[in-house]
Design a protein around this motif. Structure first.
Motif: not given
Length: 756
Positions: A528-556
């Motif tokens: 869904p389109r976020e009405e208030n993106p600043a309080m939405g699916w961002r930062a650590l919330r997004l990174a934990l959902e897409r764990e592969g993204l955080l894994k790559v950054q952690a390794r780097a």
């Protein structure tokens, strides 16, 4: 019928009309008939701008007695709305639109459907082309595109037959003669004085309708080849060294230059019967209309890159090569442009280019990345500037305050020069503090670190004498990339940052992206389109959902910090389990590297950003697992007050020196007593002298601020006696005064502490 075929049918008829010896009115009457017949529409009307109003000049289907009688103001009715907004309308039922206005003399009451497009000449609306139909229906996309192509040809016909006042078209009002202060959005801070130079001389399109379609296609092919050669050459000649984010920006820019979809759209426009120049301009107009509909600032920036390339291609194919850059700057200049691509900025003489003012522009745009590396102040969102000043006029650019002064009077120039000189003097004085440790008068050492996000920012570490980097925003690398940065590229950036920092610590904040900082390649499908993106699916919330993204950054990060200390901070932590989950990702990668006998960091310390107020309520649970905690005052303030900091109506409403914020920070300081947790404040609040004074009074001893603020804050610290300040702050917070700002200002003034 395809869009090209529809347009070709109309253009063939228009070509005959334009070549005829018919008088101007007869030509417009015939064009209205051709469009009506080609689109099988019962009405086609042409309105032209005359004396500030839209006048019905020609029609097929409405009452002929209304021609030259029906007139509407800009913004009045559907036609006026199209002219005002320079946007297309396509309505199945015209009367349902809130701007509908019935004009009985036209006899239009029997018509239901309505579509209209602006007629644009030299980037200004000079008329409107409309069609109507009895049956309620939306016009097909191919019909709208045919209308838009027709409007483009009409603009040249109208201008060549002197049916519009060119001065009126370029600006409905006259240029001002008095000084004028215009506000904008600060993109790159700084002060500059110079003469206005328009980045882009207008490319005059002499012929719109093609004589030989294949010849026009070959002209475009040759222009594409030459443009790509220029971009390829530019990407290897950049003077900032290898590996900077500006290099990634130019690679993205280069990707657009080779985009087959773009060249295909230009070919389709040529197929409709347009010349090479007109086809490029036609596709460019369509891009501009799309940009107005794009909410995502990152996608909009990429559309700006495409327009930048369109301008370059148009100049090449027309033989009218050259921006102000290629013509050369002969004196100190402030560049004016609707928007600007990074490659075009790099073409300017840095000795003469003092500043840039954009009619559009955003904080995440590619040109801002490059301008910051060049040290050039940039002000954006200054709409309609080209219509308000003449080239060569003097400008005062104050990108610190977000304003530009047009036609400044002599006293204003003198005052600005004095301010600039004073700013230089202050910078010189602050530079002398570079190697001085910031102790308060009572002997307390305050740690003053800086924020960064680009490799190029790291040069400020030595220039300012900051104690380290308290916040390295890793998302910048993702924001300027066309695709997900690979692990090797991330590792190279982090290693370079640590190399430059040397013995000084760097705190890497993991990816804070999503919400209002979404990138196309990470966009969630079907969400869904976020009405208030600043309080939405961002930062650590997004990174934990897409764990592969955080894994790559952690390794780097772990590989980059081999043999050194690594400080990792997780953004937007709301509950302790989120911190634990993110830490587990890093620990798993650490174990993996250890199993492969890879060199490991000497130590890994984990911290969190306190931006979400809920985290303050559970610090007793989280503190034992933390090495450090950083209060992010920017997001924290908007969450505390439920006030979007991007909303200009609320931007100045909630003061950082409000008792609510100060008491909240005071509570955090108190809750960490007894824990071995380094507490810092990062954000704009700590970089302002009066606000920094309040933070020192609350017991904050670590600040992470913009590089430009390091010197001023160091100077402030050396004038403060915490034995006096802390009791005063406790008293004020126990019984808040009417204005905490006034009380602090008075307190500082009594002790000869400059808070400006």
């Amino acid at each position: 019928m395809s869009a090209a075929a529809s347009a070709r049918s109309i253009l063939t008829g228009m070509h005959e009309v334009m070549a005829s010896r018919m008088h101007a009115q007869g030509k417009l009457d015939r064009v209205a008939e051709i469009v009506s017949e080609s689109l099988d529409s019962e009405v086609c009307s042409i309105y032209l701008l005359r004396e500030g109003q839209l006048e019905l000049f020609a029609t097929k289907g409405l009452n002929q007695s209304a021609v030259h009688v029906t007139r509407m103001a800009i913004g009045e009715g559907l036609t006026g709305t199209i002219a005002e907004k320079s946007e297309m309308l396509n309505l199945a039922e015209a009367r349902s639109h809130p701007d509908f206005l019935y004009r009985p003399e036209t006899g239009e009451e029997k018509f239901h459907s309505f579509a209209g497009v602006p007629i644009v000449y030299r980037e200004r609306v000079v008329g409107v082309l409309c069609v109507q139909h009895v049956e309620p229906r939306r016009y097909e996309d191919v019909e709208i595109e045919a209308l838009q192509t027709t409007a483009m040809v009409l603009s040249e016909l109208i201008a060549h037959n002197e049916l519009i006042d060119e001065e009126e078209a370029l600006a409905l009002g006259r240029y001002g003669t008095e000084p004028e202060l215009v506000s904008g959005l600060t993109l790159v801070k700084g002060l500059a004085f110079g003469n206005a130079v328009f980045h882009q001389p207008r490319v005059e399109i002499g012929q719109v309708v093609a004589e030989d379609t294949e010849a026009e296609r070959q002209r475009v092919y040759r222009a594409f080849d030459r443009m790509r050669e220029q971009i390829d050459a530019m990407t290897v000649q950049v003077e900032f060294g290898k590996g900077g984010e500006h290099e990634e920006v130019l690679e993205t820019y280069k990707m657009f230059a080779y985009d087959e979809g773009w060249s295909r759209r230009i070919n389709e426009a040529i197929d409709s019967g347009l010349t090479a120049e007109a086809a490029i301009e036609r596709v460019q107009q369509r891009t501009r209309m799309r940009m107005r509909e794009i909410d995502d600032p990152l996608l909009a920036d990429r559309m700006h890159d495409l327009e930048d390339l369109s301008n370059r291609l148009l100049r090449i194919v027309s033989g009218q090569i050259g921006t102000a850059a290629t013509q050369g700057l002969r004196r100190d200049s402030i560049l004016i442009s609707r928007n600007l691509g990074p490659a075009e900025l790099l073409e300017y003489d840095r000795r003469r280019l003092k500043g840039v003012v954009l009619e559009e522009g955003s904080l995440t745009s590619h040109v801002v990345i490059v301008a910051r590396a060049m040290g050039i102040p940039v002000l954006g969102r200054v709409g309609g500037l080209r219509g308000r000043i003449r080239e060569g006029e003097e400008l005062l650019l104050d990108a610190d305050q977000g304003v530009v002064t047009l036609r400044p009077a002599a006293p204003m120039i003198d005052a600005f020069a004095a301010r600039t000189a004073k700013s230089r003097e202050k910078r010189a004085a602050y530079a002398e503090l570079r190697d001085v440790e910031p102790f308060t008068r009572c002997g307390t050492r305050i740690v003053v670190m800086m924020n960064a996000g680009l490799r190029d920012d790291m040069s400020s570490l030595q220039l300012t004498g900051a104690d380290g980097v308290g916040l390295f925003r890793t998302e910048f690398q993702f924001l300027v990339s066309a695709s997900l940065p690979q692990r090797e590229r991330q590792t190279r950036l982090y290693r370079d940052v640590l190399d430059i920092a040397g013995s000084k610590p760097v705190v890497f904040r993991t990816l804070d992206i999503g919400g209002d900082k979404m990138v196309p390649y990470l966009r969630s499908d079907g969400g869904p389109r976020e009405e208030n993106p600043a309080m939405g699916w961002r930062a650590l919330r997004l990174a934990l959902e897409r764990e592969g993204l955080l894994k790559v950054q952690a390794r780097a990060l772990l590989e980059a910090a081999a043999g050194r200390e690594l400080n990792v901070m997780f953004p937007m932590v709301s509950e302790p389990w989120e911190f634990d989950a993110a830490k587990d990702v890093f620990e798993a990668q650490l174990a993996f590297l250890k199993s492969r006998k890879k060199q490991l960091p000497d130590a890994v310390r984990y911290g969190a950003m306190l931006e979400v107020p809920a985290l303050a309520e559970v610090l007793d649970q989280l503190a034992p697992r933390l090495s450090f905690l950083s209060i992010g005052t920017n997001d924290l303030t908007q969450f505390l007050f439920a006030a979007d900091r991007a909303d200009p109506r609320l931007a100045g409403r909630y003061d950082w020196l409000n008792a609510s914020i100060l008491r909240f920070i005071q509570r955090i300081v108190g809750s960490l007593i007894g824990y071995d947790v380094r507490l810092s404040v990062c954000g704009e609040m700590g970089g302002r002298r009066l606000e920094a004074l309040a933070l020192l009074g609350l017991g904050i001893t670590r600040l992470s601020i913009t590089p430009a603020a390091v010197g001023p804050i160091k100077e402030l610290i050396r004038k403060v006696d915490l034995n006096e300040l802390k009791p005063a702050m406790q008293a004020w917070l126990a019984s808040p005064p009417e204005s905490m700002r006034d009380e602090l200002t008075r307190w500082a003034s009594e002790r000869d502490i400059d808070i400006e």
